[in-house]
Design an enzyme around this catalytic site. Structure first.
Site, PDB file in Angstrom:
ATOM      1  N   ASP A  53       5.777  -8.042  -7.337  1.00  0.00           N
ATOM      2  CA  ASP A  53       5.665  -7.145  -8.486  1.00  0.00           C
ATOM      3  C   ASP A  53       4.268  -7.365  -9.044  1.00  0.00           C
ATOM      4  O   ASP A  53       3.898  -8.496  -9.389  1.00  0.00           O
ATOM      5  CB  ASP A  53       6.710  -7.495  -9.552  1.00  0.00           C
ATOM      6  CG  ASP A  53       8.126  -7.122  -9.116  1.00  0.00           C
ATOM      7  OD1 ASP A  53       8.276  -6.440  -8.094  1.00  0.00           O
ATOM      8  OD2 ASP A  53       9.082  -7.516  -9.818  1.00  0.00           O
ATOM      9  N   ASP A  78      16.911   1.054  -9.727  1.00  0.00           N
ATOM     10  CA  ASP A  78      16.965  -0.029 -10.722  1.00  0.00           C
ATOM     11  C   ASP A  78      18.235   0.124 -11.565  1.00  0.00           C
ATOM     12  O   ASP A  78      18.186   0.587 -12.701  1.00  0.00           O
ATOM     13  CB  ASP A  78      15.741   0.050 -11.647  1.00  0.00           C
ATOM     14  CG  ASP A  78      14.430  -0.126 -10.901  1.00  0.00           C
ATOM     15  OD1 ASP A  78      14.312  -1.057 -10.100  1.00  0.00           O
ATOM     16  OD2 ASP A  78      13.515   0.695 -11.122  1.00  0.00           O
TER      17      ASP A  78
END
Ligand code: 1PR
Length: 582
Positions: free
Chosen positions: A279, A437
């Site tokens: 990330d 998500d």
């Protein structure tokens, strides 16, 4: 931006092509269409003595940056084919076919390259075709067709049959079965190589003399061919780690040292993939860093509240490649609010990483249509194209896929305009990942929600026995009225080739993957599902592969904090009889 040799508006590789070949009633090829069938094929014993220059046939249909990088990494210079004469004059020619079969044939025919290629190959000059570069050698392909190929090898290239339960595209690592002296495959033995394709050529009596290896995925298909100096492989050596580099090295220098390995005779299944995820975002000092959240919160709980900094993206990606990661994912986690093409460091990260990392790279974050401060409109396709040109093999779409799925479920109409549809149409669905998500929402009664709710093993905080998985956008900041189950099915319909299934509740917790979620989604779709969020120990990987149909498992925190090395995960899986690439 790399130049796209001999592509013009008329002969653009992405232009649709009218099928040029008809099949007979039983699927036989009409003989009249086999333009090169009557050629007398003579192979002369040419040797690879072409010095340090490799001729590359890049017809501009997509990203061949990784092939270029691999050739340069091995110490060779590249000469791009500009004219058919460049093909005829090549000392060794690499043809990394990308894009669709018909479009590639259009370009080859219109530029005179088809004829030159046939002459070059018929003369037994050193040739290596990769992926579509193998398929084009056959008589025809069923991809958007039938469409006529170069016709040098008997056979039709057909689509994998997904009705037998095998996920299409075939994405991932398989060992090949070497059937004869394959030359360039001599030192890979039973090692795994990386495939990504929906179409394949099948072995037959008519083409058996060409076949140097096969691979099993539902059926036995042709993994490589060899005749003298002419080689072609269905897999991607430039994405197959050290095994792939050694294949390229052997092609480029037939005198290079080789430790001939016994050919892999053991039946190989598609290996489960272990993916390292980075990330990435800019921290408060303006540096691009690898960060990691706890349930998506990436800030340290200190007075300064700074963004957690776990290292530099290019360095970490290089390390994970050496450690044995089967794939690396970069998620630009603030892409939803920053415009990725303005985020040049991220593109640079990809360029630098792809110079030394020879496994697939996925990049996500901010892929959507965008209008900048000067009123210039950028389509999501332009954004994705820039990512591909910079070295990405796949792009991953988060928020924008949620909006596209919502619109599709509301109207039942595929507009063809969503980022997902546009990008998969041009680059193929194997190049498009949808990142979901979701957050678990407990309910007492499954009828309380329109989305699919499941009975959970451990009840919710108020004794709720059911839960649904609510999709979110903008890095988990906003919940949407769509469940992960509905989203997954919708995006598969819209052209996604793979699903990256995160789980906000489990992210960074180290308590294991959300098996109930992963089972729900991997049973609902026929495309590969990557399980993500929550890995804390090697056993979590074997659990997710045993309990669900996930094709890959992704982790971040345990790798960044060096708690569990990638090799330990693989050794554990191997011990548990789960096939992995070692
Ligand atoms: O919406 O198209 O711009 O894409 C944004 C992308 O960035 C999405 O893929 C989304 O998942 C990701 N993202 C956005 N915010 C965050 C955040 O953490 N604040 N990261 C974020 C999501 C989840 C995983 C993570 C696993 C494994 N990261 O990729 O790496 O949960 O972690 P673990 O092994 O440590 O548990 P768009």
């Amino acid at each position: 931006m790399e130049a796209a040799p001999f592509v013009n508006a008329k002969a653009h590789p992405f232009r649709s092509s009218s099928p040029a070949l008809l099949l007979g009633r039983n699927g036989d090829i009409c003989r009249r269409s086999l333009k090169f069938k009557s050629r007398k094929f003579s192979v002369r014993a040419a040797v690879n003595d072409g010095g340090s220059v490799v001729t590359l046939l890049d017809y501009g249909a997509g990203n061949v940056r990784s092939v270029r990088n691999a050739i340069r990494f091995l110490g060779y210079d590249i000469k791009d084919v500009q004219t058919p004469e460049d093909i005829l004059n090549a000392n060794r020619l690499i043809f990394p076919g990308v894009g669709a079969f018909a479009a590639a044939m259009d370009v080859l025919n219109q530029t005179g390259m088809a004829e030159a290629l046939c002459t070059y190959i018929e003369n037994g000059r050193p040739f290596l075709g990769i992926c579509l570069g193998l398929q084009l050698l056959f008589e025809c392909s069923e991809e958007n067709g039938p469409v006529k190929g170069l016709g040098l090898i008997p056979g039709v290239v057909g689509r994998f049959d997904s009705s037998s339960g095998f996920r299409v595209p075939h994405i991932g690592w398989n060992a090949v079965q070497i059937t004869k002296d394959s030359g360039i495959l001599d030192d890979i033995g039973g090692r795994h190589v990386y495939f990504v394709h929906s179409y394949r050529a099948m072995p037959s009596n008519a083409n058996k003399d060409w076949i140097s290896s096969t691979c099993n995925y539902g059926d036995n298909f042709i993994a490589s061919i060899r005749r003298g100096n002419v080689h072609a492989v269905q897999f991607h050596p430039e994405k197959s780690g050290n095994a792939g580099l050694s294949i390229l090295r052997r092609f480029l220098d037939s005198k290079s040292d080789v430790t001939k390995q016994p050919a892999g005779r053991k039946a190989s299944k598609l290996a489960k993939r272990v993916i390292a995820c980075l990330d990435v975002r800019t921290n408060d000092k303006g540096d691009l860093v690898v960060t990691k959240g706890d349930q998506y919160d990436v800030r340290e709980h200190t007075k300064e509240n700074e963004v957690r900094n776990l290292g530099k993206p290019v360095e970490l990606a290089g390390q994970y490649y050496k450690d044995g990661a089967d794939e690396i994912s970069f998620l630009n986690i603030t892409g939803f609010r920053d415009f990725p093409l303005g985020d040049l460091p991220m593109l640079q990260v990809l360029r630098n990483t792809s110079e030394n990392v020879f496994v697939p790279l996925t990049v996500g974050g901010g892929i959507r249509d965008f209008t900048d401060g000067n009123g210039r409109h950028y389509s999501s396709l332009e954004v994705a194209s820039e990512y591909f040109r910079s070295g990405a093999d796949k792009i991953s779409i988060g928020s924008d896929a949620v909006y596209a799925a919502e619109a599709y479920l509301k109207t039942g109409v595929k507009t063809g305009k969503s980022s997902l549809e546009q990008i998969s149409r041009v680059y193929g669905n194997q190049a498009v990942v949808v990142s979901i998500d979701p957050r678990r929402v407990y309910v007492k009664d499954p009828n309380e929600v329109e989305c699919k709710a499941i009975k959970v093993i451990i009840p919710g905080p108020n004794g709720e026995e059911y839960a649904w998985y609510q999709c979110t956008v903008n890095g988990g900041r906003e919940g949407r009225p769509i469940g992960a189950y509905e989203l997954a099915k919708a995006v598969e319909d819209l052209g996604a080739g793979e699903i990256l299934l995160n789980c906000i509740d489990r992210d960074g917790q180290g308590t294991g993957f959300d098996i109930e979620l992963i089972k729900l989604i991997s049973d609902a779709v026929t495309i590969p599902v990557i399980a993500s969020s929550g890995a804390g120990a090697v056993e979590h990987f074997s659990e997710v592969f045993t309990e669900t149909n996930a094709s890959a498992a992704l982790a971040a925190g345990i790798f960044h904090r060096k708690e569990v090395p990638i090799q330990s995960v693989k050794e554990h899986l191997s011990k548990e009889a789960i096939e992995v690439r070692m």
